[in-house]
Design a protein around this motif. Structure first.
Motif, PDB file in Angstrom:
ATOM      1  N   ILE A  50       4.983  -5.445   3.555  1.00 51.28           N
ATOM      2  CA  ILE A  50       3.826  -6.034   4.233  1.00 51.28           C
ATOM      3  C   ILE A  50       2.594  -5.201   3.916  1.00 51.28           C
ATOM      4  O   ILE A  50       2.722  -3.975   3.726  1.00 51.28           O
ATOM      5  N   ASP A  62       0.395  -6.864  -1.323  1.00 46.86           N
ATOM      6  CA  ASP A  62      -0.170  -5.531  -1.576  1.00 46.86           C
ATOM      7  C   ASP A  62      -1.618  -5.440  -1.067  1.00 46.86           C
ATOM      8  O   ASP A  62      -2.499  -6.184  -1.518  1.00 46.86           O
ATOM      9  N   SER A  63      -1.830  -4.492  -0.157  1.00 47.68           N
ATOM     10  CA  SER A  63      -3.151  -4.383   0.475  1.00 47.68           C
ATOM     11  C   SER A  63      -4.265  -4.142  -0.542  1.00 47.68           C
ATOM     12  O   SER A  63      -5.371  -4.663  -0.385  1.00 47.68           O
TER      13      SER A  63
HETATM   14  N1  GSH Z   1       1.334  -0.653  -1.712  1.00 44.99           N
HETATM   15  C1  GSH Z   1       1.659  -1.504  -0.585  1.00 44.99           C
HETATM   16  C2  GSH Z   1       2.493  -0.716   0.401  1.00 44.99           C
HETATM   17  C3  GSH Z   1       2.946  -1.594   1.554  1.00 44.99           C
HETATM   18  C4  GSH Z   1       4.059  -0.916   2.350  1.00 44.99           C
HETATM   19  O1  GSH Z   1       4.671   0.060   1.918  1.00 44.99           O
HETATM   20  N2  GSH Z   1       4.298  -1.484   3.520  1.00 44.99           N
HETATM   21  C5  GSH Z   1       5.395  -0.983   4.324  1.00 44.99           C
HETATM   22  C6  GSH Z   1       5.101  -1.089   5.808  1.00 44.99           C
HETATM   23  S1  GSH Z   1       3.848   0.012   6.318  1.00 44.99           S
HETATM   24  C7  GSH Z   1       6.617  -1.838   4.015  1.00 44.99           C
HETATM   25  O2  GSH Z   1       6.523  -3.039   4.011  1.00 44.99           O
HETATM   26  N3  GSH Z   1       7.752  -1.186   3.774  1.00 44.99           N
HETATM   27  C8  GSH Z   1       8.967  -1.854   3.513  1.00 44.99           C
HETATM   28  C9  GSH Z   1       9.647  -1.367   2.280  1.00 44.99           C
HETATM   29  O3  GSH Z   1       9.167  -0.380   1.660  1.00 44.99           O
HETATM   30  O4  GSH Z   1      10.656  -1.962   1.920  1.00 44.99           O
HETATM   31  C10 GSH Z   1       0.373  -2.041   0.043  1.00 44.99           C
HETATM   32  O5  GSH Z   1      -0.681  -1.417  -0.139  1.00 44.99           O
HETATM   33  O6  GSH Z   1       0.402  -3.112   0.674  1.00 44.99           O
END
Ligand code: GSH
Length: 213
Positions: A50, A62-63
């Motif tokens: 997310i 991806d943010s």
């Molecule tokens: N590079 C991604 C990172 C997103 C991310 O790591 N989100 C976390 C939650 S804070 C997630 O969904 N983690 C689940 C996983 O790594 O499987 C962005 O900028 O959106």
């Protein structure tokens, strides 16, 4: 309708929500947890992370990608500078925040103390201590970069959003920047989180954390 898919406590979901608010763009937040198998979410976010995002033109994950898209489609107010060097500097601080600050503030503190508690699992305080040991180095770097005017200036940017959002998770995890050691950084975080774009998100998150929502 523009929709952000994700959980409000995620720093990356908050980054996108703040960018949307700064650009005065309405959106819906569809609650989705990381790793969800919900078909629409998996189609938008093949890595299962997310946030995901959709509007009338595109579906994205991806943010950083989402914020880059928002900037191109809705250039005003700008969150990325036009000058090439200033643009690259903002991207660098976004990258630093998304990787190093995320590792220390969110993975190291927030995940251990808050996400694990939500899963009825105990925090690994050894991991928290290891993260907190890294915090002064990270804050020292940011304090020095702030003093050099590399972010946190009079024009609000994506660098400011990306940095401040990780410190929200540090606060949710019960920790603060040492304001005596890092006064400029502490003041930057306080004034950034006072912006309505951040304050509205954080107020909603506190309700989630207190179990009222
Ligand atoms: N590079 C991604 C990172 C997103 C991310 O790591 N989100 C976390 C939650 S804070 C997630 O969904 N983690 C689940 C996983 O790594 O499987 C962005 O900028 O959106």
């Amino acid at each position: 309708m523009t929709t952000v898919l994700g959980a409000p406590l995620s720093p990356f979901v908050r980054k996108v929500r703040v960018a949307l608010a700064e650009k005065n763009l309405p959106y819906d937040l569809k609650p989705v947890f990381p790793g969800s198998d919900e078909p629409e979410f998996r189609a938008l976010s093949p890595l299962g992370k997310i946030p995901a995002f959709k509007d009338d033109r595109v579906g994205l994950a991806d943010s950083s990608v989402i914020c880059a898209y928002l900037e191109k489609r809705y250039p005003s107010p700008a969150l990325l500078p036009a000058d090439p060097a200033a643009y690259a500097t903002v991207l660098w601080f976004e990258e630093y925040a998304d990787s190093k600050l995320f590792h220390v503030c969110t993975e190291g503190v927030f995940f251990e103390r808050i996400v694990k508690a939500m899963r009825s699992a105990p925090a690994d305080e050894a991991k928290v201590a290891a993260a907190l040991k890294e915090l002064p180095t990270v804050c020292g770097y940011l304090e020095q970069q702030l003093a050099a005017g590399r972010f946190g200036g009079s024009t609000f940017t994506l660098a400011d959003i990306a940095i401040a959002t990780q410190f929200v998770n540090l606060q949710h995890g019960g920790e603060q920047i040492d304001g005596n050691a890092f006064p400029k950084l502490a003041a930057f975080v306080t004034r950034t989180l006072a912006r309505p774009s951040f304050a509205d998100c954080v107020a909603q998150e506190r309700q989630v954390l207190s179990g009222k929502h």
